[in-house]
Design a protein around this motif. Structure first.
Motif, mmCIF file in Angstrom:
data_model
loop_
_atom_site.group_PDB
_atom_site.id
_atom_site.type_symbol
_atom_site.label_atom_id
_atom_site.label_comp_id
_atom_site.label_asym_id
_atom_site.label_seq_id
_atom_site.Cartn_x
_atom_site.Cartn_y
_atom_site.Cartn_z
ATOM 1 N N UNK A 170 -12.986 4.999 27.234
ATOM 2 C CA UNK A 170 -12.419 5.076 25.890
ATOM 3 C C UNK A 170 -11.040 5.706 25.858
ATOM 4 N N UNK A 171 -10.765 6.609 26.805
ATOM 5 C CA UNK A 171 -9.506 7.350 26.780
ATOM 6 C C UNK A 171 -9.537 8.582 25.903
ATOM 7 N N UNK A 210 -5.814 9.535 28.111
ATOM 8 C CA UNK A 210 -5.509 8.394 28.963
ATOM 9 C C UNK A 210 -5.588 7.138 28.118
ATOM 10 N N UNK A 211 -5.127 6.033 28.663
ATOM 11 C CA UNK A 211 -5.121 4.767 27.936
ATOM 12 C C UNK A 211 -6.526 4.159 27.953
ATOM 13 N N UNK A 212 -7.028 3.675 26.838
ATOM 14 C CA UNK A 212 -8.349 3.036 26.833
ATOM 15 C C UNK A 212 -8.410 1.871 27.820
ATOM 16 N N UNK A 213 -9.507 1.808 28.560
ATOM 17 C CA UNK A 213 -9.704 0.733 29.513
ATOM 18 C C UNK A 213 -9.053 0.949 30.858
ATOM 19 N N UNK A 216 -12.129 5.425 34.114
ATOM 20 C CA UNK A 216 -13.403 5.953 33.675
ATOM 21 C C UNK A 216 -13.378 7.488 33.704
ATOM 22 N N UNK A 217 -13.781 8.092 32.603
ATOM 23 C CA UNK A 217 -13.986 9.539 32.536
ATOM 24 C C UNK A 217 -15.218 9.762 31.680
ATOM 25 N N UNK A 218 -16.130 10.562 32.191
ATOM 26 C CA UNK A 218 -17.418 10.714 31.529
ATOM 27 C C UNK A 218 -17.257 11.465 30.212
ATOM 28 N N UNK A 219 -17.505 10.770 29.118
ATOM 29 C CA UNK A 219 -17.414 11.328 27.768
ATOM 30 C C UNK A 219 -18.700 10.954 27.036
#
Length: 383
Positions: A170-171, A210-213, A216-219
């Motif tokens: 998602x960013x 960060x830019x969506x897409x 990956x970062x766990x949110x």
């Protein structure tokens, strides 16, 4: 005069009733907040994880009687398992081979009937439900989330696609540190404890890192957004959808969802069910979305959602649509996992499923994750 006194008496009584109700509400709120603050205490964590309904708002997920998994020939756990069980504070292990129970054991005074908290294993359940609804045409992965969840139009989630949410791309900036009392994830926990609204909390997230897409970062709130999308696409609650389309057809018995103050299911971690039923979910995936001869989740969704597709760093664990894979993933190897040692490990090549519940307060220490995967592989190879 008599009538005036009577009216005054009724007014005083009404005020007293309101005050009593307010005091009761405040006491329940304080009780839930205290429960959050002591949830992971060493002397309480095991019992808490089996009795989440005592401290948190919840709704039943399923009223089904449940079907029993068949027993197979017992297979002993491999050498070294006893130390791993003790070190990781394991509370339950259920192993399936070809759909039959080959091992089942419980520890630290837990019982087979305990409804154990899933934590983020719940995310993988929501992925399965998403696949069913996508197949039914209720939503499209390329759509922006605000199409189905309009309150997100002015948040950091605006313009993020449903697929971005599934892959944790998602960013949106979010601090997931469970050990920092001021982290975003712990602020979210207090919202639940105090009877707040998770939809409002999510819509207030306004910062991207960060830019969506792009990465990956766990949110965890990405999964709550997925729940908002599914509710908006169907105009139904997640527990109702789950019971009708997934857990009911799967034969899962007693189960609950924790909820916020608005009755909205805590989809990113609030499922509670028996360890056998977690194993049943793994069996569904191992069999390509089928159970008892019935196609419950589309096989195409199983195949696309459980392979590495999110953009992850080299050498790190891989991610699909709310599913994990080891960094050195082997063909057909998939995991649902939650904090403090909750796992559904699936080896589709061997048709083996391992469901584990735990109360592992050291789950983040170096080497623990790798050690768990090594043990799962040893257990699977022994079947």
């Amino acid at each position: 005069m008599v009538k005036w006194i009577q009216r005054l008496g009724l007014a005083i009584l009404a005020v007293a009733v309101v005050a009593a109700l307010a005091a009761l509400w405040k006491r329940e709120e304080i009780t839930r907040l205290l429960a959050v603050n002591s949830l992971f205490a060493p002397d309480r964590i095991v019992a808490n994880f089996s009795n989440m309904d005592r401290a948190f708002l919840n709704v039943p997920l399923s009223q089904a009687s449940g079907t029993r998994l068949p027993d197979g020939s017992p297979v002993p756990l491999p050498d070294g398992t006893e130390k791993w069980i003790a070190d990781r504070s394991i509370t339950a292990i259920v192993v399936l081979k070809d759909g039959k129970v080959t091992h089942e054991s419980y520890y630290l005074d837990t019982q087979p009937g305990d409804l154990r908290i899933s934590w983020s294993v719940a995310k993988s359940f929501l992925s399965l439900l998403t696949g069913i609804l996508v197949d039914e045409g209720a939503l499209t992965l390329s759509d922006p989330v605000e199409k189905y969840a309009p309150p997100l139009a002015n948040s950091a989630y605006a313009g993020v696609s449903v697929q971005d949410i599934l892959q944790m791309e998602s960013g949106v900036a979010f601090d997931e540190d469970y050990f920092n009392p001021d982290s975003d994830i712990n602020r979210m926990g207090r919202v639940i404890a105090l009877g707040g609204a998770l939809d409002d909390f999510t819509a207030d997230l306004s910062v991207r890192d960060r830019v969506p897409g792009a990465a990956m970062k766990y949110v965890s709130m990405d999964t709550h957004v997925l729940g908002m999308v599914l509710r908006g696409a169907t105009d139904r609650s997640i527990p109702d959808l789950m019971a009708e389309k997934l857990t009911g057809p799967m034969g899962i018995g007693a189960a609950t969802y924790l909820t916020d103050g608005e009755g909205v299911a805590f989809v990113l971690g609030g499922l509670n069910m028996t360890t056998r039923d977690y194993a049943r979910m793994g069996l569904l995936v191992a069999q390509g979305g089928q159970l008892d001869g019935r196609q419950i989740v589309p096989e195409d969704w199983i195949n696309i959602s459980t392979v590495p597709s999110a953009l992850t760093e080299v050498g790190r664990m891989r991610y699909g649509y709310q599913w994990w894979m080891p960094a050195d993933v082997r063909a057909g190897e998939i995991m649902a996992q939650g904090v403090y040692g909750q796992f559904v490990y699936i080896d589709r090549a061997r048709n083996v499923v391992i469901a584990v519940n735990a109360a592992d307060r050291a789950f983040r220490e170096p080497g623990v994750s790798e050690g768990n995967i090594e043990m799962f592989r040893k257990i699977a190879a022994a079947q």
